[in-house]
Design a protein around this motif. Sequence first.
Motif, PDB file in Angstrom:
ATOM      1  N   ARG A  42       0.936   3.714  -2.171  1.00 46.01           N
ATOM      2  CA  ARG A  42       0.169   4.132  -0.993  1.00 46.01           C
ATOM      3  C   ARG A  42      -0.150   5.624  -1.043  1.00 46.01           C
ATOM      4  O   ARG A  42      -1.258   6.048  -0.686  1.00 46.01           O
ATOM      5  CB  ARG A  42       0.938   3.792   0.283  1.00 46.01           C
ATOM      6  CG  ARG A  42       0.938   2.310   0.630  1.00 46.01           C
ATOM      7  CD  ARG A  42       1.371   2.081   2.058  1.00 46.01           C
ATOM      8  NE  ARG A  42       2.750   2.492   2.263  1.00 46.01           N
ATOM      9  CZ  ARG A  42       3.796   1.679   2.149  1.00 46.01           C
ATOM     10  NH1 ARG A  42       3.610   0.415   1.812  1.00 46.01           N
ATOM     11  NH2 ARG A  42       5.018   2.121   2.387  1.00 46.01           N
ATOM     12  N   ARG A  43       0.803   6.420  -1.480  1.00 50.59           N
ATOM     13  CA  ARG A  43       0.560   7.858  -1.589  1.00 50.59           C
ATOM     14  C   ARG A  43      -0.519   8.154  -2.631  1.00 50.59           C
ATOM     15  O   ARG A  43      -1.388   9.007  -2.411  1.00 50.59           O
ATOM     16  CB  ARG A  43       1.856   8.581  -1.956  1.00 50.59           C
ATOM     17  CG  ARG A  43       2.893   8.599  -0.826  1.00 50.59           C
ATOM     18  CD  ARG A  43       4.171   9.242  -1.295  1.00 50.59           C
ATOM     19  NE  ARG A  43       5.163   9.306  -0.216  1.00 50.59           N
ATOM     20  CZ  ARG A  43       6.424   9.726  -0.385  1.00 50.59           C
ATOM     21  NH1 ARG A  43       6.832  10.119  -1.591  1.00 50.59           N
ATOM     22  NH2 ARG A  43       7.248   9.761   0.648  1.00 50.59           N
ATOM     23  N   ARG A  70      -3.952   7.287  -1.196  1.00 52.57           N
ATOM     24  CA  ARG A  70      -4.454   8.332  -0.297  1.00 52.57           C
ATOM     25  C   ARG A  70      -4.949   9.543  -1.090  1.00 52.57           C
ATOM     26  O   ARG A  70      -5.983  10.142  -0.759  1.00 52.57           O
ATOM     27  CB  ARG A  70      -3.351   8.748   0.673  1.00 52.57           C
ATOM     28  CG  ARG A  70      -2.889   7.643   1.621  1.00 52.57           C
ATOM     29  CD  ARG A  70      -1.986   8.211   2.697  1.00 52.57           C
ATOM     30  NE  ARG A  70      -1.356   7.157   3.474  1.00 52.57           N
ATOM     31  CZ  ARG A  70      -0.078   6.788   3.350  1.00 52.57           C
ATOM     32  NH1 ARG A  70       0.697   7.411   2.478  1.00 52.57           N
ATOM     33  NH2 ARG A  70       0.419   5.830   4.102  1.00 52.57           N
TER      34      ARG A  70
END
Length: 398
Positions: free
Chosen positions: A214-215, A218
Amino acid sequence: MPRYRLHPTPAQEAVLRAHCGHARYTWNLAVEQHSHWHPGRTGAPGYQEQCRQLTAARAAYPWLAAGSQTVQQQALRDFARAMAAFFDPGNPAGRPSWRKAGRDEGFRITGRRGRQWDVRRLSRKVGLVWVPKAGWVRFRWSRAVPAGVKSYRVTMDRAGRWHVAFAAVPEPVPAPGSGEVVGIDRGVAVSAALSTGELLHCPGLTGRERIRLRRLQRRLARATRGSNRRGRVRHAVARLRARESDRRKDWAEKASTDIVRRFDVIRVEDLKIGNMTRSARGTGESPGRNVRQKAGLNRGILRSGWGLLVRRLEDKAPGRVEKIKPHYTSQRCSACGQVDRDSRESQAVFRCTACGFAGHADVNAAINIAAGHAVTARGGFRDAGPVNREPQLLLQSA
Protein backbone atom coordinates in the motif's frame (compact mmCIF):
# COMPACT_ATOMS: atom_id res chain seq x y z
CA MET A 1 5.39 -27.32 -19.70
CA PRO A 2 8.44 -27.39 -17.37
CA ARG A 3 9.71 -23.90 -16.58
CA TYR A 4 13.14 -22.98 -15.24
CA ARG A 5 14.65 -19.78 -13.88
CA LEU A 6 17.05 -18.21 -16.39
CA HIS A 7 20.16 -16.28 -15.27
CA PRO A 8 21.61 -14.33 -18.23
CA THR A 9 24.60 -12.03 -17.97
CA PRO A 10 24.06 -8.28 -18.61
CA ALA A 11 25.28 -8.66 -22.20
CA GLN A 12 23.04 -11.68 -22.77
CA GLU A 13 20.09 -9.87 -21.19
CA ALA A 14 20.48 -7.07 -23.74
CA VAL A 15 20.29 -9.66 -26.53
CA LEU A 16 17.23 -11.30 -24.98
CA ARG A 17 15.48 -7.93 -24.68
CA ALA A 18 16.23 -7.27 -28.34
CA HIS A 19 14.72 -10.64 -29.28
CA CYS A 20 11.59 -9.80 -27.25
CA GLY A 21 11.32 -6.43 -29.02
CA HIS A 22 11.69 -7.98 -32.48
CA ALA A 23 9.12 -10.71 -31.71
CA ARG A 24 6.67 -8.13 -30.35
CA TYR A 25 7.22 -5.82 -33.34
CA THR A 26 6.62 -8.66 -35.82
CA TRP A 27 3.50 -9.80 -33.96
CA ASN A 28 2.04 -6.27 -33.87
CA LEU A 29 2.66 -5.85 -37.62
CA ALA A 30 0.68 -9.03 -38.24
CA VAL A 31 -2.12 -7.77 -35.97
CA GLU A 32 -2.21 -4.48 -37.89
CA GLN A 33 -2.44 -6.28 -41.22
CA HIS A 34 -5.39 -8.39 -40.09
CA SER A 35 -7.14 -5.48 -38.37
CA HIS A 36 -7.90 -3.94 -41.78
CA TRP A 37 -9.64 -7.08 -43.03
CA HIS A 38 -13.44 -7.44 -42.99
CA PRO A 39 -15.89 -9.63 -44.95
CA GLY A 40 -15.96 -8.59 -48.59
CA ARG A 41 -12.39 -7.30 -48.65
CA THR A 42 -9.39 -9.18 -50.02
CA GLY A 43 -8.09 -11.71 -47.53
CA ALA A 44 -5.26 -10.78 -45.20
CA PRO A 45 -1.84 -12.33 -45.91
CA GLY A 46 -1.20 -15.76 -44.47
CA TYR A 47 1.88 -17.16 -42.82
CA GLN A 48 3.81 -17.87 -46.04
CA GLU A 49 3.15 -14.42 -47.47
CA GLN A 50 4.09 -12.78 -44.19
CA CYS A 51 7.38 -14.71 -44.17
CA ARG A 52 8.19 -13.35 -47.64
CA GLN A 53 7.35 -9.85 -46.43
CA LEU A 54 9.60 -10.39 -43.41
CA THR A 55 12.49 -11.34 -45.68
CA ALA A 56 12.01 -8.12 -47.66
CA ALA A 57 11.79 -6.08 -44.45
CA ARG A 58 15.00 -7.61 -43.09
CA ALA A 59 16.78 -6.65 -46.32
CA ALA A 60 15.49 -3.06 -46.06
CA TYR A 61 16.06 -2.43 -42.33
CA PRO A 62 19.48 -3.33 -40.84
CA TRP A 63 18.19 -3.13 -37.23
CA LEU A 64 15.67 -5.88 -38.02
CA ALA A 65 18.27 -7.95 -39.86
CA ALA A 66 20.53 -7.76 -36.79
CA GLY A 67 18.04 -9.90 -34.88
CA SER A 68 17.37 -13.60 -35.14
CA GLN A 69 15.28 -14.65 -38.12
CA THR A 70 14.08 -17.70 -36.17
CA VAL A 71 12.65 -15.49 -33.42
CA GLN A 72 10.81 -13.29 -35.90
CA GLN A 73 9.45 -16.18 -37.96
CA GLN A 74 8.22 -17.99 -34.86
CA ALA A 75 6.32 -14.84 -33.85
CA LEU A 76 4.51 -15.01 -37.19
CA ARG A 77 3.85 -18.73 -36.72
CA ASP A 78 2.44 -18.09 -33.23
CA PHE A 79 0.17 -15.42 -34.71
CA ALA A 80 -1.03 -17.82 -37.41
CA ARG A 81 -1.90 -20.42 -34.77
CA ALA A 82 -3.69 -17.79 -32.70
CA MET A 83 -5.79 -16.78 -35.71
CA ALA A 84 -6.59 -20.43 -36.46
CA ALA A 85 -7.78 -20.86 -32.87
CA PHE A 86 -9.86 -17.69 -33.17
CA PHE A 87 -11.72 -19.04 -36.21
CA ASP A 88 -12.04 -22.60 -34.83
CA PRO A 89 -15.65 -23.09 -33.62
CA GLY A 90 -14.72 -26.18 -31.65
CA ASN A 91 -12.07 -24.36 -29.61
CA PRO A 92 -13.16 -20.72 -29.40
CA ALA A 93 -10.46 -18.26 -28.42
CA GLY A 94 -10.13 -14.50 -28.34
CA ARG A 95 -8.89 -12.50 -31.30
CA PRO A 96 -5.11 -11.88 -31.18
CA SER A 97 -4.49 -8.38 -29.83
CA TRP A 98 -1.58 -6.01 -29.49
CA ARG A 99 1.44 -6.84 -27.38
CA LYS A 100 2.83 -4.20 -25.06
CA ALA A 101 6.39 -3.57 -23.95
CA GLY A 102 6.99 -4.43 -20.30
CA ARG A 103 3.99 -6.74 -20.20
CA ASP A 104 4.38 -9.14 -23.15
CA GLU A 105 8.07 -9.95 -23.13
CA GLY A 106 9.06 -13.26 -24.68
CA PHE A 107 9.99 -15.24 -27.78
CA ARG A 108 10.07 -18.84 -28.95
CA ILE A 109 12.89 -20.92 -30.43
CA THR A 110 12.17 -24.10 -32.36
CA GLY A 111 14.23 -26.59 -34.31
CA ARG A 112 16.10 -29.82 -33.91
CA ARG A 113 17.91 -30.20 -30.61
CA GLY A 114 21.63 -30.43 -31.21
CA ARG A 115 21.51 -28.30 -34.36
CA GLN A 116 19.39 -25.17 -33.91
CA TRP A 117 19.57 -25.29 -30.11
CA ASP A 118 20.78 -27.52 -27.30
CA VAL A 119 20.77 -28.01 -23.53
CA ARG A 120 23.69 -29.01 -21.34
CA ARG A 121 24.07 -29.71 -17.64
CA LEU A 122 26.95 -27.78 -16.12
CA SER A 123 26.64 -28.91 -12.51
CA ARG A 124 24.12 -30.32 -10.06
CA LYS A 125 21.98 -27.14 -10.01
CA VAL A 126 23.14 -25.30 -13.14
CA GLY A 127 22.27 -25.96 -16.77
CA LEU A 128 23.00 -24.22 -20.07
CA VAL A 129 20.63 -23.52 -22.96
CA TRP A 130 21.72 -22.22 -26.34
CA VAL A 131 19.95 -19.04 -27.44
CA PRO A 132 20.62 -17.56 -30.91
CA LYS A 133 22.80 -14.43 -30.82
CA ALA A 134 23.24 -14.84 -27.03
CA GLY A 135 25.14 -18.12 -26.79
CA TRP A 136 24.99 -20.42 -23.78
CA VAL A 137 22.74 -18.95 -21.07
CA ARG A 138 22.64 -20.37 -17.57
CA PHE A 139 19.46 -21.58 -15.92
CA ARG A 140 18.68 -23.31 -12.63
CA TRP A 141 18.51 -27.08 -13.13
CA SER A 142 15.60 -27.73 -10.76
CA ARG A 143 14.56 -30.96 -12.55
CA ALA A 144 15.55 -32.94 -15.60
CA VAL A 145 14.72 -31.52 -19.01
CA PRO A 146 12.11 -33.75 -20.69
CA ALA A 147 13.17 -35.85 -23.64
CA GLY A 148 11.84 -35.15 -27.11
CA VAL A 149 11.58 -31.38 -26.66
CA LYS A 150 11.49 -29.55 -30.00
CA SER A 151 11.08 -25.95 -28.88
CA TYR A 152 11.31 -23.66 -25.87
CA ARG A 153 10.10 -20.22 -24.91
CA VAL A 154 11.99 -17.48 -23.09
CA THR A 155 9.92 -14.96 -21.12
CA MET A 156 10.48 -12.06 -18.75
CA ASP A 157 7.85 -11.14 -16.15
CA ARG A 158 7.09 -7.67 -14.82
CA ALA A 159 9.49 -8.20 -11.92
CA GLY A 160 12.37 -8.52 -14.38
CA ARG A 161 12.87 -12.27 -13.91
CA TRP A 162 13.76 -14.43 -16.91
CA HIS A 163 12.41 -17.95 -17.40
CA VAL A 164 12.80 -20.66 -20.01
CA ALA A 165 10.00 -23.18 -20.62
CA PHE A 166 10.52 -26.32 -22.69
CA ALA A 167 7.52 -27.45 -24.73
CA ALA A 168 6.62 -30.83 -23.29
CA VAL A 169 3.22 -32.05 -22.06
CA PRO A 170 3.63 -34.07 -18.84
CA GLU A 171 1.86 -37.37 -18.36
CA PRO A 172 -1.44 -37.25 -16.43
CA VAL A 173 -1.50 -38.40 -12.83
CA PRO A 174 -2.92 -41.95 -12.64
CA ALA A 175 -6.17 -42.44 -10.75
CA PRO A 176 -5.93 -44.24 -7.41
CA GLY A 177 -8.71 -46.68 -8.38
CA SER A 178 -10.52 -46.35 -5.06
CA GLY A 179 -13.75 -45.09 -6.60
CA GLU A 180 -13.94 -42.13 -4.21
CA VAL A 181 -15.67 -38.92 -5.27
CA VAL A 182 -14.83 -35.49 -3.89
CA GLY A 183 -16.63 -32.19 -4.21
CA ILE A 184 -14.85 -28.85 -4.09
CA ASP A 185 -16.55 -25.62 -3.09
CA ARG A 186 -14.54 -22.49 -3.88
CA GLY A 187 -14.84 -19.33 -1.83
CA VAL A 188 -13.01 -16.22 -0.69
CA ALA A 189 -12.59 -16.79 3.05
CA VAL A 190 -11.85 -20.47 2.33
CA SER A 191 -10.22 -20.87 -1.07
CA ALA A 192 -11.32 -24.50 -1.48
CA ALA A 193 -13.45 -26.65 0.84
CA LEU A 194 -13.51 -30.39 0.20
CA SER A 195 -16.46 -32.64 0.91
CA THR A 196 -14.18 -34.59 3.27
CA GLY A 197 -14.13 -31.58 5.61
CA GLU A 198 -10.72 -30.21 4.62
CA LEU A 199 -10.39 -26.44 4.26
CA LEU A 200 -7.66 -25.19 1.91
CA HIS A 201 -6.41 -21.62 2.04
CA CYS A 202 -4.48 -20.02 -0.80
CA PRO A 203 -1.49 -18.16 0.69
CA GLY A 204 -1.01 -14.52 -0.18
CA LEU A 205 1.02 -11.61 1.08
CA THR A 206 1.68 -11.32 4.79
CA GLY A 207 0.43 -8.39 6.84
CA ARG A 208 3.73 -6.55 6.65
CA GLU A 209 3.95 -7.16 2.91
CA ARG A 210 0.44 -5.79 2.36
CA ILE A 211 1.33 -2.66 4.33
CA ARG A 212 4.46 -2.20 2.25
CA LEU A 213 2.48 -2.72 -0.95
CA ARG A 214 0.00 0.00 0.00
CA ARG A 215 2.83 2.40 0.78
CA LEU A 216 4.50 1.66 -2.54
CA GLN A 217 1.23 2.18 -4.40
CA ARG A 218 0.77 5.59 -2.77
CA ARG A 219 4.34 6.47 -3.66
CA LEU A 220 3.74 5.32 -7.22
CA ALA A 221 0.66 7.55 -7.52
CA ARG A 222 2.72 10.59 -6.51
CA ALA A 223 5.70 9.83 -8.76
CA THR A 224 6.14 11.66 -12.06
CA ARG A 225 5.49 9.57 -15.13
CA GLY A 226 8.67 8.62 -16.94
CA SER A 227 10.95 9.39 -13.98
CA ASN A 228 13.58 7.03 -12.61
CA ARG A 229 11.89 7.09 -9.22
CA ARG A 230 8.64 5.86 -10.73
CA GLY A 231 10.51 3.06 -12.48
CA ARG A 232 12.10 1.90 -9.21
CA VAL A 233 8.76 1.97 -7.38
CA ARG A 234 7.04 0.08 -10.20
CA HIS A 235 9.73 -2.58 -10.03
CA ALA A 236 9.29 -2.91 -6.25
CA VAL A 237 5.51 -3.28 -6.67
CA ALA A 238 6.03 -5.86 -9.41
CA ARG A 239 8.32 -7.91 -7.17
CA LEU A 240 5.67 -8.06 -4.44
CA ARG A 241 3.00 -9.00 -6.97
CA ALA A 242 5.25 -11.70 -8.39
CA ARG A 243 5.84 -13.08 -4.89
CA GLU A 244 2.09 -13.31 -4.34
CA SER A 245 1.56 -14.94 -7.73
CA ASP A 246 4.33 -17.48 -7.08
CA ARG A 247 2.73 -18.51 -3.78
CA ARG A 248 -0.67 -18.88 -5.43
CA LYS A 249 0.76 -21.04 -8.23
CA ASP A 250 2.74 -23.17 -5.80
CA TRP A 251 -0.40 -23.74 -3.70
CA ALA A 252 -2.46 -24.66 -6.77
CA GLU A 253 0.16 -27.14 -7.97
CA LYS A 254 0.50 -28.89 -4.61
CA ALA A 255 -3.23 -28.91 -3.84
CA SER A 256 -4.23 -30.19 -7.29
CA THR A 257 -1.60 -32.95 -7.22
CA ASP A 258 -2.76 -34.11 -3.78
CA ILE A 259 -6.42 -34.15 -4.85
CA VAL A 260 -5.96 -36.07 -8.11
CA ARG A 261 -3.83 -38.68 -6.35
CA ARG A 262 -6.49 -39.36 -3.68
CA PHE A 263 -9.78 -39.30 -5.61
CA ASP A 264 -11.05 -40.90 -8.79
CA VAL A 265 -13.78 -38.36 -9.61
CA ILE A 266 -13.48 -34.66 -8.82
CA ARG A 267 -16.57 -32.46 -8.99
CA VAL A 268 -16.45 -28.67 -8.97
CA GLU A 269 -18.92 -25.88 -9.57
CA ASP A 270 -19.25 -24.63 -13.14
CA LEU A 271 -18.52 -20.99 -12.33
CA LYS A 272 -18.19 -18.19 -14.88
CA ILE A 273 -15.33 -16.40 -13.15
CA GLY A 274 -15.00 -13.77 -15.87
CA ASN A 275 -18.60 -12.72 -15.40
CA MET A 276 -18.38 -12.87 -11.62
CA THR A 277 -15.37 -10.55 -11.51
CA ARG A 278 -16.74 -8.02 -13.98
CA SER A 279 -16.58 -4.42 -12.79
CA ALA A 280 -19.73 -2.84 -11.33
CA ARG A 281 -18.68 0.69 -12.23
CA GLY A 282 -21.35 1.10 -14.90
CA THR A 283 -21.49 4.11 -17.21
CA GLY A 284 -21.93 7.84 -16.81
CA GLU A 285 -25.63 7.60 -17.58
CA SER A 286 -26.25 4.61 -15.30
CA PRO A 287 -23.48 4.41 -12.67
CA GLY A 288 -23.15 1.27 -10.63
CA ARG A 289 -23.74 0.83 -6.92
CA ASN A 290 -21.39 -0.50 -4.25
CA VAL A 291 -18.54 -0.25 -6.72
CA ARG A 292 -15.76 -0.33 -4.12
CA GLN A 293 -17.27 -3.34 -2.33
CA LYS A 294 -17.61 -5.21 -5.63
CA ALA A 295 -14.03 -4.34 -6.56
CA GLY A 296 -12.83 -5.78 -3.24
CA LEU A 297 -14.84 -8.95 -3.85
CA ASN A 298 -13.34 -9.25 -7.33
CA ARG A 299 -9.82 -8.97 -5.92
CA GLY A 300 -10.62 -11.63 -3.33
CA ILE A 301 -11.93 -14.02 -5.97
CA LEU A 302 -8.92 -13.56 -8.23
CA ARG A 303 -6.56 -13.83 -5.26
CA SER A 304 -8.05 -17.21 -4.29
CA GLY A 305 -6.99 -18.86 -7.54
CA TRP A 306 -10.35 -20.41 -8.46
CA GLY A 307 -9.66 -20.81 -12.15
CA LEU A 308 -6.03 -21.85 -11.70
CA LEU A 309 -6.93 -24.70 -9.35
CA VAL A 310 -9.58 -26.17 -11.67
CA ARG A 311 -7.36 -25.75 -14.74
CA ARG A 312 -4.53 -27.68 -13.09
CA LEU A 313 -6.96 -30.38 -11.98
CA GLU A 314 -8.15 -30.80 -15.56
CA ASP A 315 -4.57 -30.91 -16.82
CA LYS A 316 -3.45 -33.54 -14.32
CA ALA A 317 -6.65 -35.63 -14.33
CA PRO A 318 -8.18 -35.36 -17.82
CA GLY A 319 -11.66 -36.87 -17.98
CA ARG A 320 -11.98 -37.16 -14.21
CA VAL A 321 -13.11 -33.60 -13.47
CA GLU A 322 -16.86 -32.97 -13.65
CA LYS A 323 -18.49 -29.55 -13.50
CA ILE A 324 -21.78 -29.25 -11.60
CA LYS A 325 -24.30 -26.43 -11.86
CA PRO A 326 -23.82 -24.21 -8.82
CA HIS A 327 -27.46 -23.25 -8.32
CA TYR A 328 -28.43 -23.23 -4.61
CA THR A 329 -25.71 -25.68 -3.60
CA SER A 330 -24.88 -23.43 -0.63
CA GLN A 331 -28.53 -23.29 0.52
CA ARG A 332 -29.28 -27.02 0.29
CA CYS A 333 -28.98 -29.18 3.37
CA SER A 334 -26.73 -32.15 2.65
CA ALA A 335 -28.55 -34.22 5.30
CA CYS A 336 -32.27 -33.85 4.41
CA GLY A 337 -32.21 -31.98 1.08
CA GLN A 338 -34.20 -28.96 2.28
CA VAL A 339 -33.45 -25.71 0.41
CA ASP A 340 -33.78 -22.55 2.46
CA ARG A 341 -31.69 -19.39 2.28
CA ASP A 342 -32.18 -18.84 6.03
CA SER A 343 -30.22 -22.02 6.74
CA ARG A 344 -27.04 -20.18 5.79
CA GLU A 345 -26.61 -18.20 8.99
CA SER A 346 -23.19 -16.75 8.08
CA GLN A 347 -20.23 -17.35 5.85
CA ALA A 348 -19.07 -20.33 7.90
CA VAL A 349 -22.21 -21.58 9.70
CA PHE A 350 -24.95 -23.69 8.12
CA ARG A 351 -27.90 -24.73 10.27
CA CYS A 352 -30.82 -26.42 8.54
CA THR A 353 -34.19 -24.95 9.47
CA ALA A 354 -35.90 -28.30 8.82
CA CYS A 355 -33.79 -31.04 10.37
CA GLY A 356 -31.40 -29.00 12.52
CA PHE A 357 -28.25 -30.28 10.82
CA ALA A 358 -25.35 -27.93 11.59
CA GLY A 359 -21.90 -27.76 10.07
CA HIS A 360 -19.48 -25.66 8.11
CA ALA A 361 -21.31 -23.94 5.26
CA ASP A 362 -18.57 -24.47 2.69
CA VAL A 363 -18.20 -28.16 3.56
CA ASN A 364 -21.98 -28.60 3.30
CA ALA A 365 -21.89 -27.07 -0.18
CA ALA A 366 -18.95 -29.31 -1.13
CA ILE A 367 -20.95 -32.39 -0.07
CA ASN A 368 -23.82 -31.28 -2.34
CA ILE A 369 -21.36 -30.79 -5.19
CA ALA A 370 -19.86 -34.23 -4.60
CA ALA A 371 -23.34 -35.76 -4.78
CA GLY A 372 -23.98 -33.93 -8.06
CA HIS A 373 -26.98 -32.07 -6.72
CA ALA A 374 -27.92 -28.94 -8.65
CA VAL A 375 -31.13 -27.21 -7.65
CA THR A 376 -33.37 -25.66 -10.29
CA ALA A 377 -34.90 -22.20 -10.07
CA ARG A 378 -38.18 -23.71 -8.79
CA GLY A 379 -36.43 -25.20 -5.78
CA GLY A 380 -36.25 -28.82 -6.88
CA PHE A 381 -33.24 -31.11 -7.08
CA ARG A 382 -31.73 -32.37 -10.27
CA ASP A 383 -32.19 -36.01 -9.27
CA ALA A 384 -35.56 -35.78 -7.50
CA GLY A 385 -37.57 -33.14 -9.36
CA PRO A 386 -39.21 -30.03 -7.90
CA VAL A 387 -40.21 -30.19 -4.26
CA ASN A 388 -41.55 -26.66 -3.66
CA ARG A 389 -42.28 -27.10 0.02
CA GLU A 390 -41.91 -24.69 2.86
CA PRO A 391 -39.24 -25.28 5.52
CA GLN A 392 -40.53 -27.67 8.20
CA LEU A 393 -39.72 -26.30 11.64
CA LEU A 394 -38.57 -28.67 14.32
CA LEU A 395 -40.97 -29.58 17.12
CA GLN A 396 -40.04 -28.24 20.52
CA SER A 397 -40.27 -31.77 21.92
CA ALA A 398 -37.80 -33.15 19.38
